[in-house]
Design an enzyme around this catalytic site. Structure first.
Site, PDB file in Angstrom:
ATOM      1  N   TYR A 290     -29.078 119.239  40.047  1.00  0.00           N
ATOM      2  CA  TYR A 290     -28.271 118.137  40.268  1.00  0.00           C
ATOM      3  C   TYR A 290     -27.566 118.268  41.486  1.00  0.00           C
ATOM      4  CZ  TYR A 290     -24.441 114.701  38.547  1.00  0.00           C
ATOM      5  OH  TYR A 290     -23.657 113.664  38.440  1.00  0.00           O
ATOM      6  N   TYR A 334     -28.128 107.514  41.912  1.00  0.00           N
ATOM      7  CA  TYR A 334     -27.125 108.332  41.262  1.00  0.00           C
ATOM      8  C   TYR A 334     -26.714 107.630  39.847  1.00  0.00           C
ATOM      9  CZ  TYR A 334     -22.391 110.214  40.487  1.00  0.00           C
ATOM     10  OH  TYR A 334     -21.366 111.093  39.884  1.00  0.00           O
TER      11      TYR A 334
END
Length: 381
Positions: A290, A334
């Site tokens: 991430y 995102y």
């Protein structure tokens, strides 16, 4: 969670844009239908749905919009991007327990054209979570970038490094995004010089240290491994799944720990994944970590034991491990980490744009700085 009984069998997404022109519910339904089609399943096969507490599209609304009928399982996971891998964990738990047969995990938002997380805290109702934020807000720590900058600065100080080391993550992600047609930054790689020349957002973080903002949706289909073997695509076996929150954990502002140069919550996840699977860093063929902010990628590599403390940048610079081969959230989109799980599935199927030869095990992580989660996925057999 020790796995091997459930698998991801379908992945689907909308286009990743900056202005979708559609509701978040429409994006969710499109992604769910695409994931089911990828798996060779129909809406009527689904009896479970999992999403984020932050999602604006309730499970029953998505079920109706996507043509799904009765539900025997529906659930949500808290803490923004930290929820990503935990949605798959909850789906796998439901399938393994016999509560549901086919569970779809989804996340959809207009994060660029609608509510922008980068805008920071605005008009929030009083809450226990808000109390923690309140210790930093009066001093100008108003946005996620400013919250992450505190840990990033301490990381640099602790290991005698300069902000330029974060550029290795940005360059790696954008290199992969440049060859990924689904990525927003397709065809647009960057150099370390580009990173160093980008403007400050919250020192020591520059613009190219911060993930982009995206409109879109992503969905994943989970079912039993037995059923998965009868479906259209090779299954991505859920080898292990875990959630983690560290001591003195807060949401992005855990400044009262003994040290803030690492990610203890990801350490909790790492110990569970390695312990329950019997695997270790040397067994991972590709990692999808991430990357809302570049320093947290370095810290994750260190928490998982791929390298020693302070050595993450050199590890990335050496290309020691295929990393964020879709371009990550810095380069592709995102989507609160859900698109990263989809990339791990593609790698295990052998269909990724930047395919790692013979990839059979993939590590995926969810949002850091908050209570988080992770997955180890494996090829069947």
């Amino acid at each position: 969670m020790t796995g091997g009984t459930a698998a991801v069998v379908g992945i689907g997404a909308t286009a990743f844009t900056k202005d979708s022109g559609r509701s978040e519910l429409a994006l969710a339904a499109e992604a769910v239908r695409a994931a089911l089609d990828d798996a060779g399943l129909a809406p009527g096969d689904v009896d479970g749905l999992v999403t984020f507490t932050m999602d604006t599209s309730p499970e029953i609304a998505v079920a109706q919009a996507a043509g799904i009928g009765e539900l025997t399982f529906f659930s949500r996971v808290h803490y923004g991007g930290g929820a990503a891998c935990a949605t798959v964990q909850q789906a796998a738990l439901a399938v393994t327990a016999g509560i549901a047969g086919v569970v779809v995990c989804y996340r959809a938002f207009n994060e660029r054209s609608g509510r922008r997380f980068g805008a920071g805290v605005q008009g929030r109702e009083p809450s226990a979570e808000g109390v923690a934020l309140g210790w930093g807000l009066p001093y100008g720590l108003l946005t996620p970038a400013s919250w992450a900058a505190m840990s990033a600065r301490r990381y640099l100080h602790e290991y005698g490094l300069e902000p330029e080391v974060f550029g290795h993550v940005a360059v790696t992600d954008r290199r992969h995004a440049a060859t990924n047609p689904a990525a927003y930054f397709h065809g647009r790689p960057i150099t370390l010089a580009d990173h160093a020349a980008s403007r400050w957002i919250a020192e020591p973080l520059r613009l190219l240290d911060c993930c982009q903002e995206t409109d879109g949706g992503q969905a994943l289909v989970v079912t039993s491994l037995e059923r998965a073997r009868t479906l259209r695509r090779p299954p991505a076996v859920i080898v292990a799944a875990a959630q983690g929150a560290g001591r003195a954990q807060e949401q992005m502002t855990s400044y009262y720990r003994d040290g803030i140069e690492g990610l203890p919550e990801m350490g909790v996840v790492a110990r569970q994944l390695w312990g329950s699977s019997g695997l270790g860093p040397a067994d991972v063929d590709v990692a999808v970590l991430y990357d809302h902010f570049t320093p947290y990628v370095l810290m994750q590599l260190e928490e998982f034991g791929f390298c020693g403390p302070g050595e993450g940048a050199a590890f990335v610079a050496a290309d020691a491990l295929p990393l964020n081969t879709h371009g990550g959230q810095l380069g592709e989109a995102y989507l609160h980490g859900m698109n990263g799980i989809a990339e791990a599935v593609r790698q295990l199927r052998g269909t990724a744009v930047n395919q790692v030869p013979d990839a059979s095990r993939a590590l995926v992580t969810a949002g850091t700085g908050v209570p988080t989660s992770g997955l180890l996925l494996g090829a069947d057999g």
